[in-house]
Design a protein around this motif. Sequence first.
Motif: not given
Lengths: 118, 107
Positions: B78-90
């Motif tokens: 994990l890197q500082p710039e990975d701070s975010a919201t992650y979404y999966c999608q079908q």
Amino acid sequence: EVQLVESGGGLVQPGGSLRLSCAASGVTFSSFWMHWVRQAPGKGLVWVARINGDGTATTYADSVKGRFTISRDNAENTVYLQMNSLRDEDTAVYYCANSPWGGYSQHWGQGTLVTVSS
Amino acid sequence: DIQMTQSPSSLSASVGDRVTITCRASQSINSNSNWYQQKPGKAPKLLIYTASNLQSGVPSRFSGSGSGTDFTLTISSLQPEDSATYYCQQSYTTPLTFGGGTKVEIK
């Protein structure tokens, strides 16, 4: 570099209409499907509609079917979303995105905010 | 409609940690799972498509796996710039559906 730029958002009263545009550059536009995806304030992503490369096939989410129409002008490298009979729950940032085959969204625009309120 | 259930809804981890986010589909979607990263006030960005394919320009610390109903996004360090919201999608069938999101914070 692929660029997608949405426009046309704004404040509209319930029952009103709005047309969003998404201008593409840096891509062979007619080769790609295009999606519209929306995000209500503070909420997650919701797929709205898609259209194939030549504009002959469209699909919609049930929540917008019969009210929204997706179309495209390949000569202008632009996809549109005509939104009629707008409701409060249509308030969201609307993103356009290109898609190689109608599945995943490869590149996204910056979004345009639509606010439905009296 | 196919439901995509993500877990956890949020997590906090340190720089250098290995982070795993899971997504479960309500029915089999073969390998038609995609992952996006979204930072506040910005558009989503495609990370992984068709379960395990890294989108061009995305750092190799991101990887995806799974098939059928269970899918995983892994950030190896994990890197500082990975701070975010992650979404999966079908993208198996319409309506295309997203998971509810996983907010990743850096300790």
